[in-house]
Every structure is written in structure tokens, then in C-alpha cells.
Design an enzyme around this catalytic site. Structure first.
Site, PDB file in Angstrom:
ATOM      1  N   TYR A  37       2.121  11.891  -7.248  1.00  0.00           N
ATOM      2  CA  TYR A  37       2.162  10.628  -7.993  1.00  0.00           C
ATOM      3  C   TYR A  37       0.753  10.041  -8.082  1.00  0.00           C
ATOM      4  O   TYR A  37       0.295   9.629  -9.135  1.00  0.00           O
ATOM      5  CB  TYR A  37       3.107   9.651  -7.281  1.00  0.00           C
ATOM      6  CG  TYR A  37       3.205   8.291  -7.934  1.00  0.00           C
ATOM      7  CD1 TYR A  37       4.075   8.075  -8.992  1.00  0.00           C
ATOM      8  CD2 TYR A  37       2.418   7.228  -7.503  1.00  0.00           C
ATOM      9  CE1 TYR A  37       4.158   6.833  -9.603  1.00  0.00           C
ATOM     10  CE2 TYR A  37       2.491   5.993  -8.104  1.00  0.00           C
ATOM     11  CZ  TYR A  37       3.363   5.796  -9.153  1.00  0.00           C
ATOM     12  OH  TYR A  37       3.437   4.562  -9.760  1.00  0.00           O
ATOM     13  N   ASP A  38       0.079  10.077  -6.958  1.00  0.00           N
ATOM     14  CA  ASP A  38      -1.291   9.562  -6.949  1.00  0.00           C
ATOM     15  C   ASP A  38      -2.168  10.349  -7.911  1.00  0.00           C
ATOM     16  O   ASP A  38      -3.036   9.794  -8.579  1.00  0.00           O
ATOM     17  CB  ASP A  38      -1.872   9.638  -5.534  1.00  0.00           C
ATOM     18  CG  ASP A  38      -1.268   8.569  -4.638  1.00  0.00           C
ATOM     19  OD1 ASP A  38      -0.708   7.599  -5.178  1.00  0.00           O
ATOM     20  OD2 ASP A  38      -1.358   8.719  -3.412  1.00  0.00           O
ATOM     21  N   SER A  82      -1.095  -4.025  -6.519  1.00  0.00           N
ATOM     22  CA  SER A  82      -1.175  -2.748  -5.859  1.00  0.00           C
ATOM     23  C   SER A  82      -2.637  -2.419  -5.597  1.00  0.00           C
ATOM     24  O   SER A  82      -3.520  -3.207  -5.911  1.00  0.00           O
ATOM     25  CB  SER A  82      -0.537  -1.730  -6.782  1.00  0.00           C
ATOM     26  OG  SER A  82      -0.267  -0.588  -6.065  1.00  0.00           O
ATOM     27  N   LEU A  83      -2.877  -1.263  -5.038  1.00  0.00           N
ATOM     28  CA  LEU A  83      -4.258  -0.864  -4.750  1.00  0.00           C
ATOM     29  C   LEU A  83      -4.600   0.367  -5.563  1.00  0.00           C
ATOM     30  O   LEU A  83      -3.755   1.223  -5.784  1.00  0.00           O
ATOM     31  CB  LEU A  83      -4.391  -0.507  -3.269  1.00  0.00           C
ATOM     32  CG  LEU A  83      -4.190  -1.644  -2.275  1.00  0.00           C
ATOM     33  CD1 LEU A  83      -4.080  -1.097  -0.862  1.00  0.00           C
ATOM     34  CD2 LEU A  83      -5.332  -2.642  -2.377  1.00  0.00           C
ATOM     35  N   GLU A 116      -8.363  -0.436   7.668  1.00  0.00           N
ATOM     36  CA  GLU A 116      -7.114  -0.495   8.437  1.00  0.00           C
ATOM     37  C   GLU A 116      -6.137   0.531   7.880  1.00  0.00           C
ATOM     38  O   GLU A 116      -6.271   0.950   6.734  1.00  0.00           O
ATOM     39  CB  GLU A 116      -6.514  -1.906   8.309  1.00  0.00           C
ATOM     40  CG  GLU A 116      -5.943  -2.165   6.925  1.00  0.00           C
ATOM     41  CD  GLU A 116      -5.837  -3.645   6.553  1.00  0.00           C
ATOM     42  OE1 GLU A 116      -6.875  -4.307   6.424  1.00  0.00           O
ATOM     43  OE2 GLU A 116      -4.700  -4.102   6.378  1.00  0.00           O
ATOM     44  N   LYS A 118      -3.080   2.335   6.068  1.00  0.00           N
ATOM     45  CA  LYS A 118      -2.186   2.008   4.958  1.00  0.00           C
ATOM     46  C   LYS A 118      -0.788   2.392   5.421  1.00  0.00           C
ATOM     47  O   LYS A 118      -0.475   3.579   5.574  1.00  0.00           O
ATOM     48  CB  LYS A 118      -2.574   2.775   3.701  1.00  0.00           C
ATOM     49  CG  LYS A 118      -1.690   2.423   2.520  1.00  0.00           C
ATOM     50  CD  LYS A 118      -2.268   2.971   1.233  1.00  0.00           C
ATOM     51  CE  LYS A 118      -1.564   2.422   0.007  1.00  0.00           C
ATOM     52  NZ  LYS A 118      -0.144   2.728  -0.051  1.00  0.00           N
ATOM     53  N   ASP A 120       3.054   3.151   5.382  1.00  0.00           N
ATOM     54  CA  ASP A 120       3.947   3.699   4.364  1.00  0.00           C
ATOM     55  C   ASP A 120       5.324   3.049   4.489  1.00  0.00           C
ATOM     56  O   ASP A 120       6.265   3.656   4.982  1.00  0.00           O
ATOM     57  CB  ASP A 120       4.030   5.220   4.534  1.00  0.00           C
ATOM     58  CG  ASP A 120       4.617   5.882   3.310  1.00  0.00           C
ATOM     59  OD1 ASP A 120       4.820   5.187   2.294  1.00  0.00           O
ATOM     60  OD2 ASP A 120       4.881   7.096   3.365  1.00  0.00           O
ATOM     61  N   ARG A 139       8.354  -6.856  -3.415  1.00  0.00           N
ATOM     62  CA  ARG A 139       7.348  -6.875  -4.465  1.00  0.00           C
ATOM     63  C   ARG A 139       7.969  -6.861  -5.864  1.00  0.00           C
ATOM     64  O   ARG A 139       7.479  -7.512  -6.765  1.00  0.00           O
ATOM     65  CB  ARG A 139       6.420  -5.667  -4.309  1.00  0.00           C
ATOM     66  CG  ARG A 139       5.361  -5.637  -5.374  1.00  0.00           C
ATOM     67  CD  ARG A 139       4.292  -4.648  -5.039  1.00  0.00           C
ATOM     68  NE  ARG A 139       4.761  -3.283  -5.175  1.00  0.00           N
ATOM     69  CZ  ARG A 139       3.986  -2.224  -5.042  1.00  0.00           C
ATOM     70  NH1 ARG A 139       2.727  -2.370  -4.729  1.00  0.00           N
ATOM     71  NH2 ARG A 139       4.465  -1.016  -5.196  1.00  0.00           N
ATOM     72  N   TYR A 227      -0.887  -8.113   6.745  1.00  0.00           N
ATOM     73  CA  TYR A 227      -2.258  -7.709   6.409  1.00  0.00           C
ATOM     74  C   TYR A 227      -2.826  -8.439   5.194  1.00  0.00           C
ATOM     75  O   TYR A 227      -3.931  -8.160   4.762  1.00  0.00           O
ATOM     76  CB  TYR A 227      -2.343  -6.199   6.193  1.00  0.00           C
ATOM     77  CG  TYR A 227      -1.339  -5.660   5.191  1.00  0.00           C
ATOM     78  CD1 TYR A 227      -1.404  -6.023   3.844  1.00  0.00           C
ATOM     79  CD2 TYR A 227      -0.333  -4.783   5.586  1.00  0.00           C
ATOM     80  CE1 TYR A 227      -0.483  -5.545   2.929  1.00  0.00           C
ATOM     81  CE2 TYR A 227       0.598  -4.301   4.675  1.00  0.00           C
ATOM     82  CZ  TYR A 227       0.504  -4.686   3.352  1.00  0.00           C
ATOM     83  OH  TYR A 227       1.412  -4.218   2.448  1.00  0.00           O
ATOM     84  N   LYS A 291     -11.161  -3.300   2.492  1.00  0.00           N
ATOM     85  CA  LYS A 291     -11.176  -4.576   1.762  1.00  0.00           C
ATOM     86  C   LYS A 291     -12.503  -5.298   1.997  1.00  0.00           C
ATOM     87  O   LYS A 291     -12.944  -5.394   3.152  1.00  0.00           O
ATOM     88  CB  LYS A 291     -10.051  -5.495   2.263  1.00  0.00           C
ATOM     89  CG  LYS A 291      -8.656  -4.916   2.092  1.00  0.00           C
ATOM     90  CD  LYS A 291      -7.600  -5.762   2.788  1.00  0.00           C
ATOM     91  CE  LYS A 291      -6.257  -5.044   2.730  1.00  0.00           C
ATOM     92  NZ  LYS A 291      -5.260  -5.622   3.617  1.00  0.00           N
ATOM     93  N   LYS A 315      -6.617   7.642   0.447  1.00  0.00           N
ATOM     94  CA  LYS A 315      -5.410   8.366   0.814  1.00  0.00           C
ATOM     95  C   LYS A 315      -5.708   9.641   1.606  1.00  0.00           C
ATOM     96  O   LYS A 315      -6.746  10.264   1.420  1.00  0.00           O
ATOM     97  CB  LYS A 315      -4.614   8.741  -0.450  1.00  0.00           C
ATOM     98  CG  LYS A 315      -4.255   7.584  -1.356  1.00  0.00           C
ATOM     99  CD  LYS A 315      -3.360   6.550  -0.720  1.00  0.00           C
ATOM    100  CE  LYS A 315      -1.895   6.881  -0.798  1.00  0.00           C
ATOM    101  NZ  LYS A 315      -1.269   6.774  -2.094  1.00  0.00           N
ATOM    102  N   CYS A 407      11.497  23.945 -30.552  1.00  0.00           N
ATOM    103  CA  CYS A 407      12.108  22.938 -29.698  1.00  0.00           C
ATOM    104  C   CYS A 407      13.465  23.430 -29.214  1.00  0.00           C
ATOM    105  O   CYS A 407      14.300  23.831 -30.028  1.00  0.00           O
ATOM    106  CB  CYS A 407      12.264  21.640 -30.487  1.00  0.00           C
ATOM    107  SG  CYS A 407      13.261  20.427 -29.620  1.00  0.00           S
ATOM    108  N   CYS A 410      16.303  21.129 -31.035  1.00  0.00           N
ATOM    109  CA  CYS A 410      16.618  21.056 -32.461  1.00  0.00           C
ATOM    110  C   CYS A 410      16.141  22.280 -33.222  1.00  0.00           C
ATOM    111  O   CYS A 410      16.395  22.411 -34.421  1.00  0.00           O
ATOM    112  CB  CYS A 410      16.024  19.790 -33.082  1.00  0.00           C
ATOM    113  SG  CYS A 410      14.235  19.825 -33.226  1.00  0.00           S
ATOM    114  N   CYS A 430       7.482  18.950 -30.459  1.00  0.00           N
ATOM    115  CA  CYS A 430       8.532  19.265 -31.419  1.00  0.00           C
ATOM    116  C   CYS A 430       8.198  18.522 -32.709  1.00  0.00           C
ATOM    117  O   CYS A 430       7.889  17.332 -32.687  1.00  0.00           O
ATOM    118  CB  CYS A 430       9.857  18.784 -30.855  1.00  0.00           C
ATOM    119  SG  CYS A 430      11.135  18.588 -32.084  1.00  0.00           S
ATOM    120  N   CYS A 436      15.364  15.481 -34.438  1.00  0.00           N
ATOM    121  CA  CYS A 436      15.511  16.104 -33.114  1.00  0.00           C
ATOM    122  C   CYS A 436      16.376  15.214 -32.223  1.00  0.00           C
ATOM    123  O   CYS A 436      16.024  14.075 -31.944  1.00  0.00           O
ATOM    124  CB  CYS A 436      14.151  16.312 -32.466  1.00  0.00           C
ATOM    125  SG  CYS A 436      14.298  16.954 -30.793  1.00  0.00           S
TER     126      CYS A 436
END
Ligand code: IVH
Length: 688
Positions: A37-38, A82-83, A116, A118, A120, A139, A227, A291, A315, A407, A410, A430, A436
Site C-alpha cells: 500500500y505504501d 496522515s503522515l 518515536e 510508529k 500500528d 479518525r 503522541y 516530527k 517505514k 476485453c 465485452c 478496453c 462494455c
């Protein structure tokens, strides 16, 4: 990479990220690893850094997903943002370099920065009034969270009252988490009770907090680290470190591994120290947060879209495993993009069972020569769709994967547009457009989705079913559903899983959306490259749906004219976006849908921007050398005050702030009769 390629990739990434956000924040069921994701976020930010106009329409401006409807909503007085992330050591140097440049400090000026862990877990905002805990909120989408006060009251290490030295009002922010031991014990118990097993401590913490019965939450061993803060009219210190120390003195739990550093090297040393302790901490962390310590500097640095300029999350690297690639499925998105998804023999990576991974695009598969039957290396960091890093061992009798040229939904040709560079676009699309079914159905899903029309009860699954059964073929059909149902012999209420009341609810939800904010309406159309932010810009600029359509028709009619120029002059609308909007309205199909929709719904003009600042709602241009602030800081300041900042002067410009050396923009301002002031006058004007 040219702009077009970047735009295409940006759009695909945005869609992917949005889907993951919903899985993660609303369903507590992530579908991708944190690392992967990151990587997606990192990639989208890199694209935006190179093509800033992409940022305007971007998902990267958004945090998380809107809250689910189980709990009442809480509007955050100060948004919960977010960061941005750092991955490599250079990114940390780069972060400090950026901070110094923004503040106009020399390259070696000392800047104190805290470091500091992070945590999870999930972020929480605790509001204390007269030293009593009065509200706790998640959030949510950053602007609006869920009210989980009753549940948070059961968390043992969160004080219900603060001592007398604490101020009258303060929102303490931090992370709710579950320790590894508590998580293991909870899962053990869940198994015994025949209940759902949680994938990881974070999901267990989220699931525990989202209980409607706070007795259940009370039975779950949740913990908290403070924090940060939100609404805080009076702070106990003028540094990050000082405020957190005060939190500690007030009895709030703070992380013992927070230190104050003075250089990138010191930060990196602390990062390695924390990384070395990671496995033995007893709770999950996924990086180290840095920070800027001085709160006055934090204030000046401000925010860029979703995250502060004064902080960054460094990370930890991803975890890997190997497994067999069993199949490659092709999905077709709203804009026709063919996306390959790897189906894997399920494997556990860092405690999470993984069975799907992204393969990004055709070239990626070719480059890695990934074949069905291979044993592949997959990677995830922290949580959840991982990535295929490459082939570990070649499977027997495998053949190179052949990406479909038509595709799968279709049968239309799927082509890779040729870019101006002569290279083929990374994404195969496509060409079926609205014929489609996959694209149509994706457009419908988008139309009904949370940030668009937000029709409750008309989620992705139902859209698919209704589409398959011919009940809804285009967006306007949603609004005629009830009338048609009344006349039809096959009633909705007779469908499996439906009944009198669910049908009534759906119709009510649809009726409730006949009046809709103009920006949502525009966003819902699914115009390529038009995200929520761009939709809002268009809504503000054109004021009504009819006016937008008219102007776009005029723009389409001639290559270069005032209207096209105007669209381009709006800050936040780059060439690619302008072209996409014009093209959309140049397609009769789209205009038909647009008009049919306008017969059903009434888009509402946006309320004027709060006019508390003397420049709010004004269009401002900065030019020449600025001495008291950097250009970036000037832009951020003006935007904070509600002004639009444009890159060029037109007759729509309200104010030109000109420093020494101003050239053509000054001339343009004279030509259009735009007010011109210098930098000092700007500070007087805005009272800063
Ligand atoms: S500071 C303005 N510090 O990470 C942002 N966040 O990716 C203030 N998180 O939403 C956040 N540990 O939920 C901060 N020591 C820490 C953190 C931390 C975990 C989470 C937090 C935030 C997310 C950003």
C-alpha cells in the site's frame, strides 16, 4: 514519462488506493500489505511531484475512508491527518532538506526533530473538557470520525480525568493498540468460542473498538499511547517534546522510546535502534515517526494535502514469502483499464494469510516473466494485497503469460494508447467504452459510491445484481427505479434477500439524493482524472451543472479560445484534466446521460467559502522574489486563508503579490486592472 502516461497511471493507482482504503478503514479487512500500500502511495506521490496538477484530483489528498454508519459522527475541530512516508535513508535527508528549504534555512542549519515508534494501531482523538474525558472519536475520513466514547471509556490506561495543571480544553491524540500477547490470547479465546479470528493486532483493536456493546470492548485488552493533539487552545509547551512530556506528567501513557535529535544521522541511528528492538517490544510498530520539534516552525510549515510538512513516517521494510501463482485474473475498471490480479496458493506472511497480489500491468508481468505455475516471491509490510517481487523458481511446463488483447468482458479490442513519445501506454484499455458491461457497471458503482451519490443500500454488489438483471443500465435509471418497480410484475421486494422494508429504505435513500451538492454530482460522473478536489474546483468555478456543460461545449468547439484558456487558468486544473473534461462533454453519450440525470436530480451550488479572511474566495498570484517567505510557504498561507492561488494572471485574478524582479505577470496585471501589492502589504492585509 510524459504527462499522459503519468495521468493514466495516476488514475489507476488512485482507484486501487481508494478500494484499499475502504477495505482497511471501513471493513477492518485490509486487502493489501501495508508495504504494498505504501508503495502505491509512494508511486502516486512521485507522479504528483513531477506533475503537480495530478495532485489536485488526487486521492492522496484524502485520508482513510468515511466512517461507517454504526456510530454517531463527530466532526473533528482540527482534521486528523496522515503522515507521508520515507523508506530509504535518503528520504530522511530529503525530508530535512525540504524543511530547511521551506523555512529558508541554510542547508546545515540545526533543526531539532523528535523520533518515536510508529504504532500500528488506530488513531484516536480524546477530548478533555474541564479535565474530564468527554468524547473519543476515530479518525474516519480525517474530517469526520465515529463517536466511540463509551468504548474508549473502558480502555484501562486512558485517564478519565486530567490533573489540575491540564488546560480547560484539549484533544489528546494517539494510537489505540493491542499487545502481541493480548492479541494471541484473544484469538485463542475467539477460537474456543467459535468466533472470528483476527488477522493481526491492529484489526483486533479496531474490531474491539467498533463494538456496539461497550461491555465487549471492556473485555478486550486495549491500550493507548498519546503522541499528538487536535483542538488545543492552550498548550503546555512550545515544543513537540515538551507537550508529550506534559502528557506524561498528566498521567497519559506516552511511548518511552521518543527522543530528540538534531541531524539526519541522529534520526537514522535512533531508527536502527528501534528497528533492532522491534521484535521484542511486545506491540506492533511499522516504522519511526520524525516530527519537527519547534511548534512555531510546525505552524509555518503547515500541511500539504493529507499530511504535515513537519513530520514523516520512516517505514520498516517489507516481509517476504514464497508461494505458487495459481492464476492471473483480469479486472476491467471504470475507465477500461485491464488490471492483472495474481491468485496465489494461500500463504502466511508475517501472520497474515495472503491469497491475492497485484501484478500492476502487462509490462511488469513481462519484465519479471511471471508465469502461472511459478513459485513467486511475495512481499507485504505490516498488514494486508501484497506485491509480487519476482519468480523464485520456475514451475514445470510453464509458458510465458500472454496478456489478453481483447476485453474479457465485452470482447472489444484492448489496446495500449500510443503516447506522444511513441511508446505504448503501460495500461491496456478496453476500447468498448459504454458498450462494455464491466466499464458500465464500474461507472455505476462509482456513481453510487460513498464520496459520490452515497446511496445507502446501493453498494457494489447490489449494483452488479441490478445491472445484470437489467434494472439499472445508466445512472439516471436509479432515480426511476421506484416508478418502474410500481408498474412491474417482478417486484424488488420479492428478490432474494430483500423485503418490504429494505426496498422502502433503498427508495428513501435514493429520494434523499435528488438534491445533491454540485461537486458530488460532478465527481459522480466519473470523468477521467476528475477526483473530488477537481470536482469541487469545477463546482466552485462554474456554479451550476448547466453552466458547466454549456462552457465545456463552447470549449470543445474551438481549439484555443477564452473558455479553454479559462479552464486551464483555474489553479488545480492542468491540461490533462481540462482535456478530459472537455472530451467528456464532447461525447454525445455522456451529454445524454448528463441531461437525463438533470431531469431527475437537482445539483446544489456550493455555499460560498467562509469569508472570515480578507482574501478568502479571492484568486491570488505571487510573482517576483519574495523575501519573508518562500513561494511554497506563500501559496500554503494564501490557501489556508481561503484564497485560490493561480499560476498566471488573467481577468479573473483579484490580487497580484509582486516582489522585486516581477516581469510579465506585472504587465498582465496592469493590462487587466488587477490590484498589485508587495510582500509587506500582503502581510498587513492578512494580518500576519
Ligand atoms: S503523528 C498529523 N505519531 O500513523 C499527523 N502518528 O500514517 C499526526 N501513528 O494517523 C500523526 N504512531 O494513526 C503520529 N508516533 C506517532 C504515530 C502515528 C502511529 C499513526 C497515526 C496516523 C498514522 C499516519
Amino acid at each position: 514519462m510524459n504527462r499522459k502516461e503519468a495521468t493514466t497511471e495516476h488514475a489507476a493507482l488512485a482507484a486501487e488506493i481508494a478500494a484499499h482504503d475502504i477495505a482497511y478503514h471501513q471493513a477492518d479487512a485490509p486487502t493489501i500489505s501495508d508495504g504494498a500500500y505504501d508503495d502505491l502511495r509512494k508511486r502516486i506521490l512521485a507522479l504528483e511531484a513531477e506533475f503537480p496538477e495530478l495532485a489536485q484530483s488526487s486521492i492522496s489528498n484524502k485520508v482513510g475512508a468515511a466512517p461507517s454508519s454504526k456510530f454517531t459522527k463527530v466532526q473533528h475541530v482540527v482534521p486528523m491527518l496522515s503522515l507521508s512516508n520515507a523508506f530509504a535513508d535518503e528520504d530522511v535527508h530529503e525530508f530535512l532538506g525540504r524543511v530547511r528549504r521551506f523555512l529558508n534555512l541554510s542547508a546545515d542549519a540545526p533543526v531539532a526533530v523528535t523520533a518515536e515508534p510508529k504504532i500500528d494501531g488506530l488513531s484516536m482523538s480524546l477530548r478533555y473538557e474541564n479535565r474530564k474525558l468527554v468524547q473519543a472519536a476515530t479518525r474516519g475520513d480525517g474530517a469526520e470520525g465515529e463517536n466511540v466514547t463509551a468504548n474508549v471509556m473502558t480502555v484501562k490506561n486512558i485517564p478519565q480525568t486530567l490533573p489540575s495543571q491540564a488546560p480547560d480544553v484539549i484533544e489528546v491524540r494517539g494510537e489505540i493498540y493491542m499487545s502481541n500477547n493480548d492479541f494471541a490470547a484473544l484469538n485463542e479465546k475467539q477460537i474456543q468460542d467459535g468466533e472470528k479470528v483476527f488477522a493481526n493486532p491492529r484489526n483486533a483493536a479496531a474490531g474491539s473498538l467498533r463494538q456496539l456493546d461497550s461491555a465487549i470492548t471492556a473485555s478486550r485488552p486495549l491500550k493507548f499511547f498519546a503522541y499528538a493533539w487536535g483542538d488545543a487552545p492552550e498548550l503546555p509547551s512550545d515544543t513537540q517534546f515538551g507537550v508529550v512530556q506534559a502528557f506524561k506528567a498528566w498521567g497519559l501513557p506516552v511511548n518511552p522510546l521518543m527522543v530528540l535529535c538534531h541531524s539526519a544521522d541522529e534520526l537514522l541511528a535512533h531508527y536502527r535502534k528501534i528497528e533492532a528492538q522491534r521484535a521484542t517490544l511486545g506491540y506492533d510498530i511499522d516504522g519511526v515517526v520524525y516530527k519537527v520539534n519547534d511548534l512555531a516552525l510546525q505552524q509555518r510549515l503547515g500541511f500539504v494535502s493529507r499530511s504535515p510538512r513537519w513530520a514523516i513516517a520512516h517505514k520498516f521494510s517489507a516481509e517476504q514469502a514464497t508461494t505458487i501463482l495459481e492464476a492471473i485474473d483480469i479486472q476491467v475498471g471504470r475507465t477500461g483499464a485491464l488490471t492483472p490480479v495474481a491468485r496465489l496458493k494461500p500463504v502466511t506472511v508475517g501472520g497474515v494469510v495472503v491469497s491475492n497480489a497485484t501484478l500492476h500491468n502487462e509490462d511488469e508481468i513481462t519484465r519479471k516473466d511471471v508465469r502461472i505455475g511459478d513459485t513467486v516471491i511475495i512481499q507485504r509490510a505490516g498488514d494486508v494485497i501484497p506485491q509480487i517481487v519476482g519468480v523464485a523458481t520456475r514451475g514445470a511446463n510453464t509458458v510465458p503469460y500472454e496478456f489478453p488483447k481483447v476485453c474479457p468482458f465485452c470482447g472489444s479490442h484492448a489496446t495500449r494508447e500510443e503516447k506522444t513519445s511513441g511508446k505504448a501506454d503501460a495500461i491496456r484499455r478496453c476500447t468498448g467504452g459504454l458498450i462494455c458491461p464491466a466499464q458500465r457497471v464500474e461507472r455505476l458503482k462509482h456513481f453510487s459510491s460513498r464520496n459520490a451519490f452515497d446511496i445507502e443500500g446501493l453498494g457494489d454488489k447490489i449494483v452488479e445484481e441490478f445491472y445484470a438483471d437489467g434494472l439499472i443500465a445508466a445512472p439516471q435509471d436509479i432515480f426511476t427505479l421506484e416508478k418502474r418497480d410500481a408498474r412491474s410484475l417482478k417486484k424488488l421486494r420479492d428478490r432474494e434477500g430483500w423485503g418490504e422494508s429494505s426496498v422502502a429504505n433503498l427508495f428513501a435513500a435514493i429520494e434523499a439524493r435528488r438534491k445533491i451538492a454540485l461537486d458530488r454530482f460532478i465527481f459522480a460522473l466519473g470523468i477521467r482524472h476528475v477526483g473530488e478536489t477537481t470536482a469541487r474546483v469545477l463546482a466552485r468555478t462554474y456554479g451550476s451543472a448547466e453552466h458547466l456543460r454549456e462552457q465545456m461545449k463552447i470549449a470543445a468547439a474551438s481549439e484555443i479560445n477564452d473558455t479553454r484558456g479559462e479552464l486551464n487558468a483555474i489553479d488545480g486544473i492542468g491540461d490533462v484534466v481540462a482535456e478530459a473534461v472537455i472530451q467528456f462533454f464532447d461525447e454525445p453519450h455522456n451529454v445524454d446521460i448528463f441531461d437525463a440525470l438533470l431531469r431527475e436530480v437537482e445539483p446544489q451550488a456550493l455555499a460560498a467559502v467562509a469569508s472570515s479572511s480578507p482574501v478568502s474566495g479571492k484568486t491570488v498570484v505571487f510573482t517576483g522574489a519574495l523575501e519573508r517567505m518562500t513561494r511554497e510557504e506563500a501559496k500554503a498561507m494564501a490557501e489556508r486563508l481561503g484564497a485560490k492561488v493561480a499560476g498566471s494572471v488573467s481577468k479573473k485574478t483579484d490580487l497580484l503579490v509582486a516582489g522585486p524582479g516581477a516581469g510579465s505577470k506585472l504587465k498582465d496585471a496592469e493590462k487587466y486592472g488587477v490590484e498589485v501589492i508587495d510582500e509587506n502589504a500582503w502581510f498587513v492585509l492578512v494580518g500576519a
